[in-house]
Enzyme design. Structure first.
Site, short mmCIF file in Angstrom:
data_model
loop_
_atom_site.label_atom_id
_atom_site.label_comp_id
_atom_site.label_asym_id
_atom_site.label_seq_id
_atom_site.Cartn_x
_atom_site.Cartn_y
_atom_site.Cartn_z
N TYR A 295 14.88 -6.35 9.71
CA TYR A 295 13.69 -6.13 10.45
C TYR A 295 13.47 -7.71 11.42
CZ TYR A 295 13.76 -1.58 9.17
OH TYR A 295 14.59 -0.84 8.51
N SER B 209 -1.55 -15.83 5.96
CA SER B 209 -2.93 -15.60 6.32
C SER B 209 -4.26 -16.27 7.30
CB SER B 209 -3.06 -14.51 5.58
OG SER B 209 -3.80 -13.89 5.34
N LYS C 258 -23.06 2.72 37.48
CA LYS C 258 -22.10 2.59 38.77
C LYS C 258 -21.40 1.40 38.52
CE LYS C 258 -22.21 3.64 42.36
NZ LYS C 258 -22.49 3.66 43.91
N ASN D 25 -4.53 -18.27 13.00
CA ASN D 25 -4.42 -19.54 14.19
C ASN D 25 -5.48 -19.78 15.16
OD1 ASN D 25 -1.93 -18.40 12.74
ND2 ASN D 25 -0.85 -19.36 14.24
N CYS D 26 -6.03 -18.68 15.66
CA CYS D 26 -6.72 -18.52 17.18
C CYS D 26 -8.13 -19.12 16.67
CB CYS D 26 -7.17 -17.03 17.47
SG CYS D 26 -5.75 -15.87 16.76
N ASP E 76 6.18 -13.15 17.60
CA ASP E 76 6.39 -14.16 18.45
C ASP E 76 7.65 -14.04 18.38
OD1 ASP E 76 3.34 -14.00 18.44
OD2 ASP E 76 3.63 -16.55 17.92
N ARG F 31 0.55 -1.39 -0.05
CA ARG F 31 -0.47 -0.28 -0.77
C ARG F 31 1.03 1.26 -0.19
NH1 ARG F 31 -3.32 -3.18 3.48
NH2 ARG F 31 -5.24 -3.75 1.71
N PRO G 230 21.31 -3.36 10.58
CA PRO G 230 19.89 -2.16 10.43
C PRO G 230 18.78 -2.46 8.68
CG PRO G 230 22.19 -1.54 9.82
CD PRO G 230 22.61 -3.27 10.53
P1 FAD Z 1 2.84 -16.80 12.62
O1 FAD Z 1 1.44 -15.88 12.83
O2 FAD Z 1 2.81 -18.03 13.75
O3 FAD Z 1 3.37 -17.20 11.76
C1 FAD Z 1 4.88 -17.15 11.49
C2 FAD Z 1 4.65 -18.08 10.57
O4 FAD Z 1 6.03 -18.47 10.55
C3 FAD Z 1 4.43 -19.73 10.82
O5 FAD Z 1 3.93 -20.15 9.45
C4 FAD Z 1 5.89 -20.94 10.29
O6 FAD Z 1 5.61 -21.47 9.59
C5 FAD Z 1 6.92 -19.46 9.35
N1 FAD Z 1 8.29 -19.57 9.25
C6 FAD Z 1 8.82 -20.08 9.82
N2 FAD Z 1 10.23 -20.01 10.08
C7 FAD Z 1 9.83 -19.78 8.51
C8 FAD Z 1 10.99 -19.66 8.11
N3 FAD Z 1 12.53 -20.22 8.22
N4 FAD Z 1 10.84 -19.89 6.61
C9 FAD Z 1 9.73 -19.44 5.68
N5 FAD Z 1 8.47 -19.61 6.81
C10 FAD Z 1 8.62 -19.83 8.08
N6 FAD Z 1 -3.61 -15.43 19.78
C11 FAD Z 1 -4.49 -14.62 20.32
O7 FAD Z 1 -4.38 -12.71 20.44
N7 FAD Z 1 -5.61 -14.46 20.51
C12 FAD Z 1 -5.77 -15.52 20.21
O8 FAD Z 1 -7.30 -16.46 20.38
C13 FAD Z 1 -4.72 -16.87 20.16
N8 FAD Z 1 -5.23 -18.09 20.14
C14 FAD Z 1 -4.34 -18.98 19.79
C15 FAD Z 1 -4.57 -20.25 19.01
C16 FAD Z 1 -3.38 -21.14 18.79
C17 FAD Z 1 -4.11 -22.21 18.55
C18 FAD Z 1 -1.70 -20.54 18.25
C19 FAD Z 1 -1.85 -21.80 17.82
C20 FAD Z 1 -2.03 -19.39 18.27
C21 FAD Z 1 -2.74 -18.44 18.72
N9 FAD Z 1 -2.61 -17.03 19.39
C22 FAD Z 1 -3.57 -16.18 19.71
C23 FAD Z 1 -1.13 -16.46 19.11
C24 FAD Z 1 -0.90 -15.45 18.04
O9 FAD Z 1 -1.51 -16.82 16.62
C25 FAD Z 1 0.32 -15.23 17.48
O10 FAD Z 1 0.34 -14.54 18.54
C26 FAD Z 1 0.73 -15.24 16.35
O11 FAD Z 1 0.45 -16.15 14.85
C27 FAD Z 1 1.82 -14.70 16.03
O12 FAD Z 1 2.33 -14.16 14.13
P2 FAD Z 1 3.65 -14.20 13.79
O13 FAD Z 1 3.41 -13.74 12.48
O14 FAD Z 1 4.11 -13.77 14.38
O15 FAD Z 1 3.95 -15.43 14.01
#
Ligand code: FAD
Length: 445
Positions: free
Chosen positions: A278, A38, A434, A41-42, A282, A21, A275
């Site tokens: 990024y 995309s 309240k 997970n939740c 998690d 964008r 630099p």
């Molecule tokens: P992710 O969304 O996990 O994405 C990381 C991606 O990177 C993965 O798909 C992985 O395959 C890919 N990857 C890793 N290493 C490599 C590599 N070397 N090469 C290519 N790809 C790679 N959070 C909430 O706030 N509320 C909720 O209700 C909640 N429920 C959840 C329920 C479950 C079952 C789970 C598992 C998680 C839940 N979470 C929830 C947590 C939330 O999903 C995560 O905090 C969030 O998805 C983190 O985003 P991210 O981009 O850091 O990692």
């Protein structure tokens, strides 16, 4: 400019969309190890339990549609193996084993977290699972569909563990939860967790608190978990939900700085020690906005927000700093909602910070209007300044809006005076004149 993103779910997909964008001409390549990007997970526990009926409803976007819509080069089943920082190259392996290198100008790491699997005897037995992604979900669901699973053990009483306990129970499975700590739901204090304990037991969930699994043994279809208390529990399926660790392997191998909380270290612009690289989501650690100490936070909201901010910073025209998250989280546990924000009393004690706490138990809405339920709200605050540290809330309805409004006050470094000034919409079916939030302020004042 060529942007390369590792990880295509919460943080990575958001960053890719935002980058497009703000930069129409950029080349954006998104690498994802799994088959999907995309996805929700939740929502995974609810698909396993049958609340979410259609598998395709888990997918916010398909790789093809996402790529086409935003003119992105989306490469799924492509694992990034290593980063060569001197040449600004990454090494990629496709599912078919083919390896190649790709250049980046700016690299974003959003590789998420990895479920912690303790090195216990029998932990790799068939029927023992962790839940992190769609592949895990498919494996659990297919096991449930093809085996006679009448009993399940959930190891770990955190948010995901308890969501899974509820969803396995919804499939008619008898569930035992084993938790090493004396309480479930680590972000709330013991006094609040006891409400959850009683509710779980009322629903027929077995609770083994303060007990740890020492080993797992599989005989035929039956898995036996042996506890440190000497007890043995049988099941046909075991879910390990003991927590997650930041996925830092790529970063650590490339000698990017890893911090004391074991996350990738980033500055306020979400920039690593290199630099041009990024990191978000998690996988990172950053200073807790209240304690200033490094912490990790495994939540979808912060990952999405960071994705947007980091895209702006990688593009470079507008620099935006990330203020940090205080861990506002919520879960539905059967009929209860449990939510928390900021620091509970036990964390403040651990940190050696002076605090006071107040717990109120008003109705969720006006008592004279039908179906009002008690709602328990606990706040923690500085004894002199009244600055709020945290809040926890457990109840049947209206928990989410109370925690959300207090979270906003805490993020602005507000105090108990702000609780009393909170303005909320009121009519008898929704609240009381309240409101519980104001009431907590009055009691603390
Ligand atoms: P992710 O969304 O996990 O994405 C990381 C991606 O990177 C993965 O798909 C992985 O395959 C890919 N990857 C890793 N290493 C490599 C590599 N070397 N090469 C290519 N790809 C790679 N959070 C909430 O706030 N509320 C909720 O209700 C909640 N429920 C959840 C329920 C479950 C079952 C789970 C598992 C998680 C839940 N979470 C929830 C947590 C939330 O999903 C995560 O905090 C969030 O998805 C983190 O985003 P991210 O981009 O850091 O990692």
């Amino acid at each position: 400019m060529r942007y390369v993103i590792v990880g295509g779910v919460a943080g990575g997909a958001t960053a890719a969309a935002r980058l497009r964008r703000i930069d129409e001409k950029a080349e954006i390549i998104l690498f994802e190890k799994g088959q999907n990007i995309s996805y929700a997970n939740c929502g995974l526990p609810y698909y396993i339990g049958g609340v979410i009926k259609e598998r395709e409803n888990l997918f916010v976007q398909t790789p093809e549609k996402f790529g086409r819509l935003l003119n992105l080069d989306v490469r799924v089943q492509s694992e990034v193996l290593s980063i060569d920082r001197s040449d600004k190259q990454i090494r990629v392996r496709e599912a078919n084993g083919r390896e190649y290198s790709e250049h980046y100008d700016k690299l974003l790491l959003s590789p998420g977290a990895l479920p912690f699997v303790p090195p216990l005897p029998g932990v790799d037995s068939p029927g023992v699972f962790t839940l992190r992604n769609v592949e895990d979900t498919d494996a659990i669901k297919s096991y449930l569909d093809t085996h006679k699973v009448k009993r399940a053990i959930v190891v770990g009483g955190g948010f995901i563990g308890l969501e899974m306990a509820e969803n396995l129970h919804a499939r008619g499975i008898a569930v035992n939860v084993i938790e090493m700590a004396p309480q479930v739901m680590a972000p709330v204090d013991f006094s609040m967790a006891t409400i959850v304990h009683a509710h779980l037991q009322e629903k027929g969930i077995g609770l083994y608190l303060g007990k740890a699994v020492k080993s797992i043994e599989k005989r035929g279809e039956v898995l036996t978990a042996s506890l440190d208390s000497g007890e043995k529990i049988e099941a046909e399926l075991i879910l390990l939900s003991i927590g997650v660790r930041p996925n830092t392997k790529l970063a650590a191998d490339a000698q990017l700085a890893i911090g004391p909380a074991r996350g990738i270290q980033v500055n306020e612009y979400l920039q690593t020690s290199d630099p041009d690289i990024y990191a978000i989501g998690d996988a990172i650690e950053y200073p807790h906005p209240l304690t200033g100490k490094p912490w990790t936070n495994f939540l979808a909201g912060p990952a999405n927000r960071q994705g947007r901010i980091v895209a702006d910073n990688m593009h470079g025209q507008t620099l935006r700093s990330y203020e940090g998250a205080i861990g506002t989280a919520i879960a539905k546990i059967f009929d209860l909602t449990v939510a928390a924000t900021g620091l509970p009393a036990k964390a403040l004690k651990r940190e050696g910070l002076p605090y006071e706490s107040v717990t109120v138990q008003p109705n969720s809405h006006a008592g004279y209007y039908p179906n009002a339920y008690p709602l328990t709200l606990k706040i923690t605050f500085h004894p002199e300044s009244g600055m709020l540290y945290g809040a926890q809330c457990v109840g049947i309805e209206g928990v989410d809006k109370r925690i959300d409004s207090i979270a906003q006050i805490i993020k602005r470094k507000g105090g108990i005076a702000d609780l009393m000034q909170t303005e909320q919409a009121y009519a008898p079916p929704f609240s009381s004149a309240k409101d519980p939030v104001a009431l907590a302020g009055y009691v603390a004042d």
